[in-house]
Design a protein around this motif. Structure first.
Motif, PDB file in Angstrom:
ATOM      1  N   THR A 115       0.830  -1.205   0.000  1.00  0.00           N
ATOM      2  CA  THR A 115       0.000   0.000   0.000  1.00  0.00           C
ATOM      3  C   THR A 115       0.863   1.253   0.000  1.00  0.00           C
ATOM      4  OG1 THR A 115      -1.730  -1.181   1.215  1.00  0.00           O
ATOM      5  CG2 THR A 115      -1.803   1.224   1.270  1.00  0.00           C
ATOM      6  N   GLU A 116       1.932   1.210   0.790  1.00  0.00           N
ATOM      7  CA  GLU A 116       2.857   2.352   0.826  1.00  0.00           C
ATOM      8  C   GLU A 116       3.509   2.561  -0.533  1.00  0.00           C
ATOM      9  OE1 GLU A 116       6.778   3.876   3.354  1.00  0.00           O
ATOM     10  OE2 GLU A 116       5.705   2.046   3.930  1.00  0.00           O
TER      11      GLU A 116
ATOM     12  N   GLU B 148       2.182   1.859  -3.409  1.00  0.00           N
ATOM     13  CA  GLU B 148       1.184   2.483  -4.275  1.00  0.00           C
ATOM     14  C   GLU B 148       1.075   3.980  -3.994  1.00  0.00           C
ATOM     15  OE1 GLU B 148      -2.367   0.322  -3.602  1.00  0.00           O
ATOM     16  OE2 GLU B 148      -1.694  -1.513  -4.643  1.00  0.00           O
ATOM     17  N   GLY B 149       1.154   4.374  -2.702  1.00  0.00           N
ATOM     18  CA  GLY B 149       1.145   5.791  -2.352  1.00  0.00           C
ATOM     19  C   GLY B 149       2.354   6.514  -2.912  1.00  0.00           C
ATOM     20  N   MET B 150       3.525   5.845  -2.874  1.00  0.00           N
ATOM     21  CA  MET B 150       4.738   6.438  -3.436  1.00  0.00           C
ATOM     22  C   MET B 150       4.586   6.648  -4.938  1.00  0.00           C
ATOM     23  SD  MET B 150       7.002   7.092  -1.076  1.00  0.00           S
ATOM     24  CE  MET B 150       5.557   7.709  -0.210  1.00  0.00           C
ATOM     25  N   SER B 151       3.934   5.719  -5.592  1.00  0.00           N
ATOM     26  CA  SER B 151       3.730   5.855  -7.033  1.00  0.00           C
ATOM     27  C   SER B 151       2.838   7.061  -7.346  1.00  0.00           C
ATOM     28  CB  SER B 151       3.093   4.576  -7.594  1.00  0.00           C
ATOM     29  OG  SER B 151       3.942   3.464  -7.383  1.00  0.00           O
ATOM     30  N   ALA B 152       1.803   7.264  -6.526  1.00  0.00           N
ATOM     31  CA  ALA B 152       0.938   8.438  -6.719  1.00  0.00           C
ATOM     32  C   ALA B 152       1.709   9.732  -6.471  1.00  0.00           C
ATOM     33  CB  ALA B 152      -0.270   8.350  -5.787  1.00  0.00           C
ATOM     34  N   SER B 153       2.553   9.748  -5.447  1.00  0.00           N
ATOM     35  CA  SER B 153       3.363  10.940  -5.164  1.00  0.00           C
ATOM     36  C   SER B 153       4.316  11.230  -6.309  1.00  0.00           C
ATOM     37  CB  SER B 153       4.143  10.744  -3.862  1.00  0.00           C
ATOM     38  OG  SER B 153       3.261  10.571  -2.774  1.00  0.00           O
TER      39      SER B 153
ATOM     40  N   SER C 105       2.380  12.843  -9.066  1.00  0.00           N
ATOM     41  CA  SER C 105       2.091  14.253  -8.740  1.00  0.00           C
ATOM     42  C   SER C 105       3.331  15.116  -8.912  1.00  0.00           C
ATOM     43  CB  SER C 105       1.582  14.335  -7.297  1.00  0.00           C
ATOM     44  OG  SER C 105       1.391  15.687  -6.904  1.00  0.00           O
TER      45      SER C 105
ATOM     46  N   ARG D  59      10.364   5.466  -3.163  1.00  0.00           N
ATOM     47  CA  ARG D  59       9.764   4.298  -3.813  1.00  0.00           C
ATOM     48  C   ARG D  59      10.763   3.137  -3.873  1.00  0.00           C
ATOM     49  NH1 ARG D  59       7.644   4.381  -9.980  1.00  0.00           N
ATOM     50  NH2 ARG D  59       9.901   4.519 -10.320  1.00  0.00           N
TER      51      ARG D  59
ATOM     52  N   THR E 104      10.986   1.692  -0.484  1.00  0.00           N
ATOM     53  CA  THR E 104       9.784   0.896  -0.211  1.00  0.00           C
ATOM     54  C   THR E 104       9.820  -0.434  -0.958  1.00  0.00           C
ATOM     55  OG1 THR E 104       8.523   2.945   0.097  1.00  0.00           O
ATOM     56  CG2 THR E 104       7.270   0.929  -0.274  1.00  0.00           C
TER      57      THR E 104
END
Length: 465
Positions: free
Chosen positions: A112-113, A115-120, A123, A201, A204
């Motif tokens: 999950t982390e 996936e959050g890194m990928s979104a960041s 952005s 990322r 992670t």
């Protein structure tokens, strides 16, 4: 002459005659040795090697545990037939199951982390693109402001515009220049944020790899709480019960053997053959196996394995002054049974008789008839083949005597020593390759007489009762 005198005279004459006859027999039999005899006969002869051992399955496995734990389920019993993959033992799995769930949760959190890194990162990439576009716009504004400022400066020198218009053009130029610098700063910040997101990322991803390895290890530990059969067979030994603790072996200390599974489709007799006999044993030789538990029943088999390393055994009867026993060496020989009966069990004691050689219709003699004599080198017997030279006990001369193996052949009441060449050895007879012919009468005993019997000695055959 009276009747009494005649009777006494007859008695004296009879005594004299009997004494003369007895003395004559004594003189005639003086020096005659009483012997037992036999004959050289032609027959089939088989040489064998006997060895003791035990019945073993060709393939078996001792089941043990790879982790320590309490046995909570034991669904099999001794004598059961099991298939490959059948459940044998279930160990307590509370801790290992909890470790699996914890590892799964950590792995899911890391994913999950990630996936959050990928979104960041996405952005940050958008911010960098926006900053680059703003720089492009700021550069265009700066170019336009610079052009207006240059025109206003020229017109001011010519007096065509007021000082206020010149100041406004110069201010627009300065503002455009500051906006360009600010856009470049925002681009650098966006790029730094993007690089930081990429580094996070990567970190992670490494953490996910660690969590995946931890999850694999936890699942492996959990799988070890369930022990299944690795082959089809019969449980021949089951020394544990439910509730006991299975111990893992460490270094030279073995762990708990939970059970033994044997594939009874191929059964062997593993015997120990003496080092003096192992040279005659070959692969494929036929053997007869007598199992103590089966009485006089004989089983057939073939030699399928011969050990190359000696198995030392210490004989208690030959302990020397040093306190250590003399080592007598054996070699392992495996005999595969042709048609094993179903009542055979691993560990049963057995005796194997291996046929190492067979001869058809050969001249043989009883083994006990063979003896060894020493002769001077000049003796014709010593010059025959097969003689072995030995040092004579006399110290004054270095002459050597010759040992010769042979038998005593009887001819007209006289025993003559005859050297022989031997071949294979049977249970009671030995092959005579050279030296005897069929039906030759030979001395077979007694043993003490045969040891001291001289060549050309007169003999008398002992009557068999």
């Amino acid at each position: 002459m009276t009747t009494k005198k005649k009777f006494l005279t007859a008695v004296l004459i009879a005594v004299a005659i009997l004494s003369a006859v007895g003395y004559g027999m004594f003189v005639r039999n003086r020096g005659v040795v009483t012997v037992q005899t036999g004959r050289a006969i032609r027959q089939d002869l088989t040489q064998t090697v006997s060895a003791n051992g035990e019945i073993k399955p060709k393939k078996y496995v001792n089941v043990s545990s790879n982790m320590m734990g309490r046995i909570v389920r034991l669904p099999v019993k001794e004598g059961d037939r099991v298939r490959e993959g059948s459940l044998l033992v279930q160990l307590e799995s509370i801790q290992s199951e909890a470790d699996v769930r914890s590892a799964e949760a950590s792995f899911d959190a890391a994913q999950t982390e990630l996936e959050g890194m990928s979104a960041s990162i996405r952005s940050a990439e958008a911010t960098v693109a926006s900053a680059k576009a703003e720089i492009t716009r700021s550069e265009a504004d700066l170019a336009r402001a610079k052009q207006n400022f240059s025109r206003a400066e020229q017109m001011t020198r010519e007096g065509l515009i007021a000082k206020e218009q010149y100041d406004r053009a110069k201010a627009d130029f300065d503002i455009s220049s500051a906006q360009l610098n600010a856009a470049k700063a925002r681009l650098a910040q966006a790029e730094a944020q993007e690089a930081q997101a990429l580094t996070q990322r990567a970190s992670t991803a490494l953490r996910i790899a660690q969590q995946r390895a931890a999850l694999t290890r936890a699942r492996d530990q959990f799988s070890k709480t369930t022990i299944r059969s690795t082959l089809d067979g019969i449980i021949t030994n089951l020394p544990v019960n439910e509730g006991e603790i299975a111990i893992v072996g460490i270094q030279n200390q073995p762990g708990t053997t939970l059970m033994t599974i044997a594939d009874m489709s191929i059964i062997t007799a593993e015997v120990k053959v003496d080092e003096t006999d192992i040279v005659n044993v070959r692969l494929g030789q036929e053997a007869r196996i007598k199992v103590d538990a089966l009485g006089d029943r004989m089983l057939l088999g073939q030699v399928t394995e011969i050990g190359n390393s000696a198995l030392a055994r210490t004989t208690s009867s030959s302990i020397g002054t040093s306190g250590t026993g003399q080592e007598a060496k054996d070699f392992k020989v495996v005999i595969t049974l042709d048609d094993p009966p179903p009542e055979l069990r691993p560990g049963l004691s057995c005796t194997a008789t291996i046929e190492t050689a067979t001869r058809q219709q050969i001249v043989t003699a009883p083994i006990q008839a063979l003896t060894i004599r020493e002769f001077d080198p000049a003796d014709p017997i010593a010059q025959s083949t097969g003689a072995v030279a030995v040092t004579a006990p006399a110290a004054r001369a270095n002459k050597k005597k010759v040992e010769k193996e042979g038998v005593f052949v009887i001819n007209n009441g006289v025993a003559f020593f005859r050297p022989v060449k031997t071949g294979i050895t049977g249970t009671t007879d030995i092959e005579i390759v050279e030296g005897l012919t069929e039906n030759d009468q030979i001395v077979t005993g007694p043993y003490q007489v045969l040891r001291t019997l001289a060549d050309n000695a007169r003999v008398k055959i002992q009557k068999v009762p």
